[in-house]
Design an enzyme around this catalytic site. Structure first.
Site, PDB file in Angstrom:
ATOM      1  N   LYS A  67       0.643  -0.717   0.084  1.00  0.00           N
ATOM      2  CA  LYS A  67      -0.436  -0.125   0.049  1.00  0.00           C
ATOM      3  C   LYS A  67       1.295   1.071   0.342  1.00  0.00           C
ATOM      4  O   LYS A  67       1.593   1.508   1.346  1.00  0.00           O
ATOM      5  CB  LYS A  67      -0.716   0.237   1.235  1.00  0.00           C
ATOM      6  CG  LYS A  67      -2.115  -1.187   1.320  1.00  0.00           C
ATOM      7  CD  LYS A  67      -2.454  -1.663   2.600  1.00  0.00           C
ATOM      8  CE  LYS A  67      -2.003  -1.607   3.818  1.00  0.00           C
ATOM      9  NZ  LYS A  67      -2.497  -1.475   4.936  1.00  0.00           N
ATOM     10  N   GLY A 119      -9.122   4.025  10.129  1.00  0.00           N
ATOM     11  CA  GLY A 119      -9.477   2.727  10.102  1.00  0.00           C
ATOM     12  C   GLY A 119      -9.785   2.379   8.068  1.00  0.00           C
ATOM     13  O   GLY A 119      -9.488   1.452   8.084  1.00  0.00           O
ATOM     14  N   THR A 120      -8.484   2.947   7.325  1.00  0.00           N
ATOM     15  CA  THR A 120      -8.568   2.264   5.361  1.00  0.00           C
ATOM     16  C   THR A 120      -7.913   1.078   5.831  1.00  0.00           C
ATOM     17  O   THR A 120      -8.037   0.218   4.889  1.00  0.00           O
ATOM     18  CB  THR A 120      -7.354   3.783   5.224  1.00  0.00           C
ATOM     19  OG1 THR A 120      -6.464   3.599   5.968  1.00  0.00           O
ATOM     20  CG2 THR A 120      -8.079   4.837   5.054  1.00  0.00           C
ATOM     21  N   GLY A 121      -6.593   0.660   6.563  1.00  0.00           N
ATOM     22  CA  GLY A 121      -6.027  -0.902   7.033  1.00  0.00           C
ATOM     23  C   GLY A 121      -7.147  -1.296   6.811  1.00  0.00           C
ATOM     24  O   GLY A 121      -6.726  -2.415   6.257  1.00  0.00           O
ATOM     25  N   CYS A 122      -7.754  -1.673   7.576  1.00  0.00           N
ATOM     26  CA  CYS A 122      -8.817  -2.530   8.317  1.00  0.00           C
ATOM     27  C   CYS A 122     -10.061  -2.787   7.156  1.00  0.00           C
ATOM     28  O   CYS A 122     -10.058  -3.554   7.309  1.00  0.00           O
ATOM     29  CB  CYS A 122      -9.193  -2.425   9.849  1.00  0.00           C
ATOM     30  SG  CYS A 122      -7.834  -1.782  11.098  1.00  0.00           S
ATOM     31  N   THR A 145      -8.897   9.387   8.292  1.00  0.00           N
ATOM     32  CA  THR A 145      -8.653   8.325   7.598  1.00  0.00           C
ATOM     33  C   THR A 145      -8.338   6.767   8.558  1.00  0.00           C
ATOM     34  O   THR A 145      -8.094   6.089   7.694  1.00  0.00           O
ATOM     35  CB  THR A 145      -7.485   8.447   6.525  1.00  0.00           C
ATOM     36  OG1 THR A 145      -6.159   8.590   7.180  1.00  0.00           O
ATOM     37  CG2 THR A 145      -7.805   9.388   5.096  1.00  0.00           C
TER      38      THR A 145
END
Length: 261
Positions: A173, A206-209, A204
């Protein structure tokens, strides 16, 4: 039957990341979300004020309870905190006939450590080898491999380094690079560059989860890895664009943005 997805991760009391973000994503994408809680955090828009790891036996019991009765079409991992938890979860996944999306969470959006340094080797040698897709961000790539990504050209070097630990696919990412939000998906043979416009939005959390859960949801529906990742990228890009202020710090992405549109 509705596809079933299991998240194995920590709880975020502020609702922006972790188990809460995972289940919201799964609901939005039309799958039945289930959870194994690995840790409880006191967390809000300003950061993580405390974290309490659950015992390995509690994590194992939750996992077996769900998988043995309800069954799963995909598993997603997030915050695992310690080497003991990483190794236990890797063992559970290896005995489950379902694709696994591993988000090797190292730090929170606010920079708070969520994985003990002593657990990094267990992630490399136990968890990544059972991953269908690993989804590290650039900080996590550096933590796991020592590779520092400063440009688009470095994404391939990072992918090779992560793939050496055994996941079938890796999604590097590149959201921390300047310019468009660019990610690289590869299995070492096929390669896909996924580009999206960068939205001027600081909310932003929580984007990875969210991205990892969206990928797992797609895999549970029977999509191929490249198609599931592309659909997840589209979903999280919309969620970032619709992210909103909450509290005094970094707000969450909007998991329900498609409903409001």
């Amino acid at each position: 039957m509705i596809p079933r997805v299991l998240t194995v991760a920590g709880s975020d009391s502020g609702g922006g990341a972790g188990i809460q973000a995972d289940l919201k994503t799964m609901l939005a994408l039309g799958v039945h979300g289930m959870s194994v809680i690995t840790a409880v955090t006191a967390q809000n828009s300003l950061g993580v004020q405390g974290a309490w790891e659950l015992p390995v036996e509690a994590v194992r019991a939750q996992y077996r309870s769900v998988v043995d009765d309800i069954g799963v079409q995909a598993v997603k991992t997030g915050m695992l905190a310690s080497a003991e938890l990483v190794e236990a979860v890797a063992e559970l996944i290896s005995g489950t006939d379902a694709p696994a999306v591993v988000d090797p969470v190292g730090v929170s959006k606010h920079g708070d450590a969520l994985l003990a340094a002593s657990a990094l080797d267990s992630v490399r040698t136990k968890l990544l080898p059972v991953a269908t897709v690993a989804t590290p961000n650039l900080d996590e790539v550096a933590q796991l491999t020592g590779v520092r990504v400063a440009s688009e050209d470095d994404l391939r070097r990072a992918a090779v380094a992560v793939l050496s630990y055994g996941p079938r696919w890796v999604l590097i990412k590149g959201g921390h690079l300047p310019g468009d939000a660019l990610d690289l998906l590869t299995d070492g043979t096929d390669e896909y560059l996924l580009r999206a416009p960068r939205h001027d939005n600081r909310h932003t959390h929580g984007t990875g989860c969210t991205l990892a859960s969206a990928i797992a949801s797609g895999l549970a529906k029977g999509l191929s890895v490249p198609v599931a990742v592309a659909a997840a990228k589209e979903y999280v890009t919309g969620a970032i664009e619709a992210g909103f202020a909450l509290g005094a710090g970094i707000g969450p992405v909007d998991h329900g943005w498609r409903f409001r549109n």
